[in-house]
Design an enzyme around this catalytic site. Structure first.
Site, PDB file in Angstrom:
ATOM      1  N   ASP A  92      29.923  38.686 -17.057  1.00  0.00           N
ATOM      2  CA  ASP A  92      29.613  39.616 -18.135  1.00  0.00           C
ATOM      3  C   ASP A  92      28.527  39.033 -19.037  1.00  0.00           C
ATOM      4  O   ASP A  92      27.509  39.674 -19.315  1.00  0.00           O
ATOM      5  CB  ASP A  92      30.886  39.888 -18.939  1.00  0.00           C
ATOM      6  CG  ASP A  92      30.997  41.319 -19.413  1.00  0.00           C
ATOM      7  OD1 ASP A  92      30.139  42.133 -19.061  1.00  0.00           O
ATOM      8  OD2 ASP A  92      31.961  41.631 -20.139  1.00  0.00           O
ATOM      9  N   GLU A 117      27.066  45.159 -25.063  1.00  0.00           N
ATOM     10  CA  GLU A 117      28.495  45.010 -25.336  1.00  0.00           C
ATOM     11  C   GLU A 117      28.872  43.646 -25.902  1.00  0.00           C
ATOM     12  O   GLU A 117      29.757  43.535 -26.741  1.00  0.00           O
ATOM     13  CB  GLU A 117      29.283  45.265 -24.050  1.00  0.00           C
ATOM     14  CG  GLU A 117      30.785  45.285 -24.254  1.00  0.00           C
ATOM     15  CD  GLU A 117      31.536  45.765 -23.033  1.00  0.00           C
ATOM     16  OE1 GLU A 117      32.711  46.102 -23.184  1.00  0.00           O
ATOM     17  OE2 GLU A 117      30.962  45.778 -21.935  1.00  0.00           O
ATOM     18  N   ASP A 180      25.456  47.957 -20.455  1.00  0.00           N
ATOM     19  CA  ASP A 180      26.803  47.459 -20.194  1.00  0.00           C
ATOM     20  C   ASP A 180      26.650  46.445 -19.064  1.00  0.00           C
ATOM     21  O   ASP A 180      26.383  46.814 -17.920  1.00  0.00           O
ATOM     22  CB  ASP A 180      27.753  48.579 -19.778  1.00  0.00           C
ATOM     23  CG  ASP A 180      29.210  48.126 -19.822  1.00  0.00           C
ATOM     24  OD1 ASP A 180      29.450  46.914 -19.664  1.00  0.00           O
ATOM     25  OD2 ASP A 180      30.104  48.970 -20.007  1.00  0.00           O
ATOM     26  N   ILE A 182      28.685  44.506 -17.400  1.00  0.00           N
ATOM     27  CA  ILE A 182      29.606  44.829 -16.305  1.00  0.00           C
ATOM     28  C   ILE A 182      30.479  45.977 -16.781  1.00  0.00           C
ATOM     29  O   ILE A 182      31.380  45.794 -17.596  1.00  0.00           O
ATOM     30  CB  ILE A 182      30.498  43.645 -15.887  1.00  0.00           C
ATOM     31  CG1 ILE A 182      29.685  42.532 -15.274  1.00  0.00           C
ATOM     32  CG2 ILE A 182      31.546  44.117 -14.868  1.00  0.00           C
ATOM     33  CD1 ILE A 182      30.519  41.371 -14.746  1.00  0.00           C
ATOM     34  N   ASP A 183      30.181  47.158 -16.305  1.00  0.00           N
ATOM     35  CA  ASP A 183      30.999  48.324 -16.603  1.00  0.00           C
ATOM     36  C   ASP A 183      32.077  48.408 -15.520  1.00  0.00           C
ATOM     37  O   ASP A 183      31.773  48.472 -14.334  1.00  0.00           O
ATOM     38  CB  ASP A 183      30.137  49.591 -16.585  1.00  0.00           C
ATOM     39  CG  ASP A 183      30.930  50.817 -16.974  1.00  0.00           C
ATOM     40  OD1 ASP A 183      31.718  50.728 -17.934  1.00  0.00           O
ATOM     41  OD2 ASP A 183      30.779  51.852 -16.311  1.00  0.00           O
ATOM     42  N   THR A 185      35.188  46.204 -15.824  1.00  0.00           N
ATOM     43  CA  THR A 185      35.559  44.802 -15.687  1.00  0.00           C
ATOM     44  C   THR A 185      36.837  44.626 -14.871  1.00  0.00           C
ATOM     45  O   THR A 185      36.956  43.691 -14.075  1.00  0.00           O
ATOM     46  CB  THR A 185      35.747  44.159 -17.073  1.00  0.00           C
ATOM     47  OG1 THR A 185      34.624  44.467 -17.885  1.00  0.00           O
ATOM     48  CG2 THR A 185      35.891  42.662 -16.958  1.00  0.00           C
ATOM     49  N   HIS A 279      42.622  54.361 -19.073  1.00  0.00           N
ATOM     50  CA  HIS A 279      41.265  54.757 -19.468  1.00  0.00           C
ATOM     51  C   HIS A 279      41.097  56.258 -19.608  1.00  0.00           C
ATOM     52  O   HIS A 279      40.121  56.722 -20.182  1.00  0.00           O
ATOM     53  CB  HIS A 279      40.246  54.232 -18.437  1.00  0.00           C
ATOM     54  CG  HIS A 279      40.147  52.750 -18.434  1.00  0.00           C
ATOM     55  ND1 HIS A 279      39.447  52.056 -17.471  1.00  0.00           N
ATOM     56  CD2 HIS A 279      40.663  51.811 -19.272  1.00  0.00           C
ATOM     57  CE1 HIS A 279      39.536  50.751 -17.716  1.00  0.00           C
ATOM     58  NE2 HIS A 279      40.270  50.583 -18.797  1.00  0.00           N
ATOM     59  N   SER A 303      34.373  52.444 -13.339  1.00  0.00           N
ATOM     60  CA  SER A 303      33.004  52.260 -13.812  1.00  0.00           C
ATOM     61  C   SER A 303      32.102  53.476 -13.628  1.00  0.00           C
ATOM     62  O   SER A 303      32.506  54.519 -13.103  1.00  0.00           O
ATOM     63  CB  SER A 303      32.352  51.048 -13.124  1.00  0.00           C
ATOM     64  OG  SER A 303      31.850  51.393 -11.844  1.00  0.00           O
ATOM     65  N   LYS A 306      31.003  56.049 -10.588  1.00  0.00           N
ATOM     66  CA  LYS A 306      31.347  57.467 -10.405  1.00  0.00           C
ATOM     67  C   LYS A 306      30.127  58.356 -10.627  1.00  0.00           C
ATOM     68  O   LYS A 306      29.912  59.330  -9.905  1.00  0.00           O
ATOM     69  CB  LYS A 306      32.472  57.871 -11.371  1.00  0.00           C
ATOM     70  CG  LYS A 306      33.819  57.251 -11.053  1.00  0.00           C
ATOM     71  CD  LYS A 306      34.896  57.779 -11.975  1.00  0.00           C
ATOM     72  CE  LYS A 306      34.810  57.215 -13.365  1.00  0.00           C
ATOM     73  NZ  LYS A 306      35.121  55.768 -13.437  1.00  0.00           N
ATOM     74  N   ARG A 320      36.770  62.754 -17.780  1.00  0.00           N
ATOM     75  CA  ARG A 320      37.186  61.577 -18.546  1.00  0.00           C
ATOM     76  C   ARG A 320      37.748  62.033 -19.884  1.00  0.00           C
ATOM     77  O   ARG A 320      37.011  62.589 -20.710  1.00  0.00           O
ATOM     78  CB  ARG A 320      36.023  60.606 -18.758  1.00  0.00           C
ATOM     79  CG  ARG A 320      36.405  59.363 -19.566  1.00  0.00           C
ATOM     80  CD  ARG A 320      35.226  58.427 -19.719  1.00  0.00           C
ATOM     81  NE  ARG A 320      35.509  57.338 -20.629  1.00  0.00           N
ATOM     82  CZ  ARG A 320      36.032  56.157 -20.283  1.00  0.00           C
ATOM     83  NH1 ARG A 320      36.356  55.946 -19.021  1.00  0.00           N
ATOM     84  NH2 ARG A 320      36.228  55.199 -21.175  1.00  0.00           N
ATOM     85  N   ASP A 332      28.565  53.021 -22.138  1.00  0.00           N
ATOM     86  CA  ASP A 332      29.475  53.469 -21.082  1.00  0.00           C
ATOM     87  C   ASP A 332      29.003  54.737 -20.376  1.00  0.00           C
ATOM     88  O   ASP A 332      29.576  55.113 -19.353  1.00  0.00           O
ATOM     89  CB  ASP A 332      30.877  53.724 -21.648  1.00  0.00           C
ATOM     90  CG  ASP A 332      31.610  52.439 -21.972  1.00  0.00           C
ATOM     91  OD1 ASP A 332      31.403  51.447 -21.250  1.00  0.00           O
ATOM     92  OD2 ASP A 332      32.385  52.422 -22.954  1.00  0.00           O
TER      93      ASP A 332
END
Length: 395
Positions: A92, A117, A180, A182-183, A185, A279, A303, A306, A320, A332
């Protein structure tokens, strides 16, 4: 300066919560607005974003290379803790430092603002020194493997400074990179899907976006999240405003233009949602899918991968709905938003309003985020409103 099209340029601002007028308004105006958007010209060379997109592709690809190496060597000791209790890895921090460094070096003449982030606070503590050394080595090894940078090895202080360039607050004026590192994690820690998500805001609008998805198969994941170990993985999606969305392998295959699903029948639509139940409200998504008539079970992956999968037509809908009290961050969704919209899709909040990335580090939304193609959006909005009304009336 020429006006920049919002990544949701085909969606009118809607505040009316009456479903039928909302759907009618969307249906009547979407084709006209799409024509106006596609006709908009970016004749100024300063507005073409060619150099910026090339730099973003390079930065995200190198960050993906770093992340792939770390994931292969992943040990439990790599996981740290943040104030929000989400896991943070060596990758990250390394990804953020690498992207920050590459962008500044590839675009040296531009003022640099990065909304990201992470910050270096934990790494500057005595307890973070070993982690910092590992990050610095990873960043230097990755730069060396690329071979295009003449800079000598970065010091730990160089890496800390690169990470902390991500402290920008963004906003509606000027240019701001949004990252981001690492979206997804938790997906990264499980060995599943994650993405390096990088976008550029110009005057509050998303001008370009890149998604590096190291574990996403190059073939469709439609209707089946299980794939052969022989499937080639590693996708890079990229889009700039007015120019469409493209995909290539992270290994550097020729890019090909992609487009969202054109299905008009909800029964044939594949639905994506977050892998982690924490989430997103899976029960609400299930209610919406039932009202739409979707027959296939949802495809659950981590992440912004998608968004990438949706942009090439793997599925037709992404829902979401975060739990109450959660505020979405711009990193995000910024890159994923333009990747989908330039591929012909639509991204809105639950009331049909475009996402607004101009208000700083957070997105203020009506309830959640919905993504689909233009043909399915009216019926999806209707199903969302009905399901939300039922949920609220049962409380």
């Amino acid at each position: 300066m020429a006006t920049i099209i919002n990544c949701l340029r085909v969606v009118p601002k809607v505040t009316n919560t009456n479903t039928e007028p909302l759907v009618s308004l969307f249906s009547n105006r979407v084709s006209r607005l799409a024509i106006v958007a596609s006709a908009s010209s970016f004749s100024s060379s300063t507005m073409s974003y060619e150099n910026e997109l090339a730099a973003a592709n390079k930065a995200a690809s190198l960050a993906a290379r770093l992340c792939q190496k770390v994931q292969k060597e992943l040990l439990q000791s790599d996981v740290q803790s943040k104030s929000d209790k989400s896991p943070v890895t060596v990758a990250d921090y390394g990804s953020q430092a690498l992207v920050s460094f590459v962008l500044e070096n590839e675009l040296p003449s531009e003022s640099f603002s990065l909304v990201a982030e992470e910050d270096s606070g934990d790494l500057r503590k005595e307890s973070g020194q070993e982690t910092l050394q590992r990050i610095t080595k990873l960043v230097n090894d990755t730069l060396l493997s690329d071979g295009s940078f003449s800079v000598s090895s970065l010091t730990t202080e160089d890496v800390l400074r690169a990470i902390d360039r991500g402290k920008s607050e963004g906003g509606s004026h000027g240019r701001h990179w949004v990252l981001d590192p690492i979206d997804g994690t938790k997906g990264f820690l499980r060995g599943d899907q994650y993405a390096i998500a990088l976008a550029l805001l110009d005057e509050g609008k998303v001008a370009l976006g890149v998604l590096a998805c190291p574990n996403l198969p190059l073939v469709s994941i439609s209707g089946d999240s299980q794939h052969s170990s022989h499937d080639e993985v590693g996708c890079l999606f990229f889009a700039k405003v007015g120019a469409g969305t493209y995909m290539q392998s992270l290994d550097g295959s020729l890019p090909k233009k992609v487009h969202v699903s054109t299905t008009e029948n909800p029964e044939e639509a594949s639905l994506f949602e977050s892998f982690e139940a924490a989430h997103s409200l899976h029960d609400l998504s299930s209610s919406i899918a039932k009202k739409l008539g979707v027959k296939a079970p949802p495809v659950r992956i981590d992440s912004q991968a998608k968004y990438g999968a949706l942009s090439r037509g793997d599925g037709a809908v992404y829902l979401r709905f975060p739990h109450k009290g959660y505020r979405e961050k711009i990193w995000d969704h910024a890159a994923g938003c333009i990747v989908v919209t330039e591929a012909g899709g639509v991204v809105t909040d639950a009331a049909g309003n475009p996402l607004d990335f101009s208000q700083g580090r957070y997105l203020d939304l009506d309830t959640g985020i919905i993504v689909t193609n233009q043909k399915l959006m009216p019926s999806l909005l209707k199903a969302v409103r009905e399901s939300l009304d039922e949920k609220n009336s049962s409380l």
